[in-house]
Scaffold this motif. Structure first.
Motif, PDB file in Angstrom:
ATOM      1  N   SER A  52     -28.241-109.774  50.289  1.00 17.45           N
ATOM      2  CA  SER A  52     -28.015-110.665  49.149  1.00 17.45           C
ATOM      3  C   SER A  52     -27.871-112.092  49.633  1.00 17.45           C
ATOM      4  CB  SER A  52     -26.772-110.212  48.387  1.00 17.45           C
ATOM      5  OG  SER A  52     -25.620-110.575  49.103  1.00 17.45           O
TER       6      SER A  52
ATOM      7  N   HIS B  36     -17.326-105.631  45.651  1.00 14.88           N
ATOM      8  CA  HIS B  36     -18.649-106.082  45.192  1.00 14.88           C
ATOM      9  C   HIS B  36     -19.778-105.465  46.021  1.00 14.88           C
ATOM     10  CE1 HIS B  36     -21.559-108.981  43.565  1.00 14.88           C
ATOM     11  NE2 HIS B  36     -22.016-109.091  44.795  1.00 14.88           N
TER      12      HIS B  36
ATOM     13  N   HIS C  15     -23.235-103.099  45.020  1.00 16.83           N
ATOM     14  CA  HIS C  15     -24.672-103.207  45.336  1.00 16.83           C
ATOM     15  C   HIS C  15     -25.234-101.858  45.803  1.00 16.83           C
ATOM     16  CE1 HIS C  15     -25.746-107.321  44.613  1.00 16.83           C
ATOM     17  NE2 HIS C  15     -24.762-107.792  45.344  1.00 16.83           N
TER      18      HIS C  15
ATOM     19  N   ASP D 116     -26.695-109.523  41.103  1.00 16.03           N
ATOM     20  CA  ASP D 116     -25.335-109.241  40.623  1.00 16.03           C
ATOM     21  C   ASP D 116     -25.320-108.885  39.134  1.00 16.03           C
ATOM     22  OD1 ASP D 116     -24.584-109.879  43.151  1.00 16.03           O
ATOM     23  OD2 ASP D 116     -23.628-111.783  42.644  1.00 16.03           O
TER      24      ASP D 116
HETATM   25 ZN    ZN Z   1     -24.035-109.672  45.150  1.00 19.82          ZN
END
Ligand code: ZN
Ligand code: KG4
Length: 356
Positions: free
Chosen positions: A149, A118, A122, A323
């Motif tokens: 984040s 993940h 980003h 996201d």
């Molecule tokens: Zn994130």
């Protein structure tokens, strides 16, 4: 990047936290569709993400989001080269929903499966292009990426695709988490980031000042002291205003000034460390990503520093900073092009690090 070398369509699934995302990304950068179902309203009453609620909402929404991602794209499964999915880090129950849907799609349609981190998603949001958007400047290596984040805050150097050297990270709260916690302290609506930005913009006094945790020469960050300082300042401001009952709100002007001072302190540290790191590694690009990168003051100040260093700053539009599936598609296309394949035994890894 040569778009043609990164292959055909990648169908990407993201469900690590509180957004259900499915996207179709072409050539590792071109967004054909990018659908996100946000759970923000669902978690607002609790003032934070409730993991079981998040997992159930992913289950409820992932198939409608998938259907929507296919609507009007003018493509079919025959055009898809791979299915990419976030395998971590994130909430275990949430990750499992996306992973199981991605595995099923890969199996049913006989497509290779690719697992994506993940956090690299980003970073790879910086390569994304909207459908009608002309090709603009792309990140160039070596680059420094600042990802900020709700769950993560780190600075990383990339000398090539998929090659990360961690320069620094938060030793306690993530920047977004600090925004959310201080937003709650100031009685602002959830999530705290956008609320604090709005409140700060309305400040007419700019005298309050919060401490900066520089942590010496390191590129690490710490935001928990800032949260404690904010709590103390709010208590003092309440006493000064003669407020005794918890339901009595602080005057708007005080909330605005404290929101401004908090945002100023966070942005100051983030921007200074990112600029210093860029200079130290001789970066040819600076990339900013993660939900907090939607913050207008952070974007503006980092742009100023980048200009002073004569290094291009690449910041995706706000909806690509939070996201979404497209960022997983961009990173997944790179992993696919590098020959990576995941088996149907791919597992969720809730605390997956970026740099191995
Ligand atoms: Zn994130
Ligand atoms: O990347 P993201 O969507 O989810 C995680 O992976 O954590 O980031 C969400 C975080 C929240 O903490 C939210 O308050 C913050 O991003 N955020 C902002 C702004 N918009 C969202 N923080 C500061 N200013 C904003 N404008």
């Amino acid at each position: 990047m040569n778009v043609a070398t990164t292959g055909p369509l990648v169908l990407a699934v993201e469900s690590s936290c509180d957004e259900t995302g499915v996207a179709l990304v072409e050539g590792g950068s071109r967004i054909r569709s990018n659908v996100v179902a946000s759970q923000v309203a669902l978690h607002a009453p609790a003032g934070g993400i409730v993991p079981e609620v998040a997992a159930r909402a992913h289950l409820r929404w992932i198939l409608p989001v998938l259907d929507e991602a296919w609507r009007d794209v003018g493509a079919s499964w025959a055009d898809v080269g791979a299915v990419a999915v976030t395998r971590g880090p994130g909430l275990a129950g949430s990750l499992l929903v996306g992973i199981n849907v991605a595995k099923t799609l890969a199996w049913v349609h006989d497509k290779p499966l690719v697992g994506v981190n993940h956090l690299e998603g980003h970073v790879y949001a910086a390569w994304l292009r909207d459908a009608g958007q002309a090709d603009g400047p792309e990140p160039v290596f070596p680059l420094v990426a600042l990802v900020v984040s709700g769950g993560h805050t780190f600075l990383v150097e990339m000398t090539d695709h998929l090659t990360y050297r961690l320069l620094g990270q938060t030793v306690d709260d993530a920047a977004g988490e600090a925004f959310d916690k201080v937003g709650r302290l100031l009685d602002l609506s959830y999530p705290g980031g956008p609320s604090i930005q709005n409140a700060a913009g309305a400040a007419t006094r700019h005298d309050a000042r919060f401490p900066r945790a520089w942590l010496g020469d390191s590129y690490d960050f710490s935001f928990s002291g800032l949260k404690t300082a904010a709590r103390r300042t709010v208590d003092v401001a309440r006493a000064d205003a003669g407020l005794r009952e918890p339901e009595e709100p602080l005057p708007h002007a005080v909330v605005a000034e404290l929101a401004w001072a908090f945002q100023d302190a966070v942005v100051d540290v983030l921007v200074s460390k990112a600029a210093r790191a860029a200079q130290a590694v001789g970066a040819r690009s600076i990339v900013l990503g993660g939900g907090v990168a939607a913050n207008a003051v952070l974007r503006e100040r980092l742009a100023g520093e980048a200009e002073a260093l004569q290094v291009p700053l690449i910041v995706p539009r706000p909806a690509l900073c939070t996201d979404n599936g497209a960022m997983i598609g961009a990173a997944g296309a790179r992993r696919f092009a590098a020959g990576e394949r995941a088996g149907l035994d791919l597992e969720a890894t809730p605390s997956l690090p970026l740099a191995r």
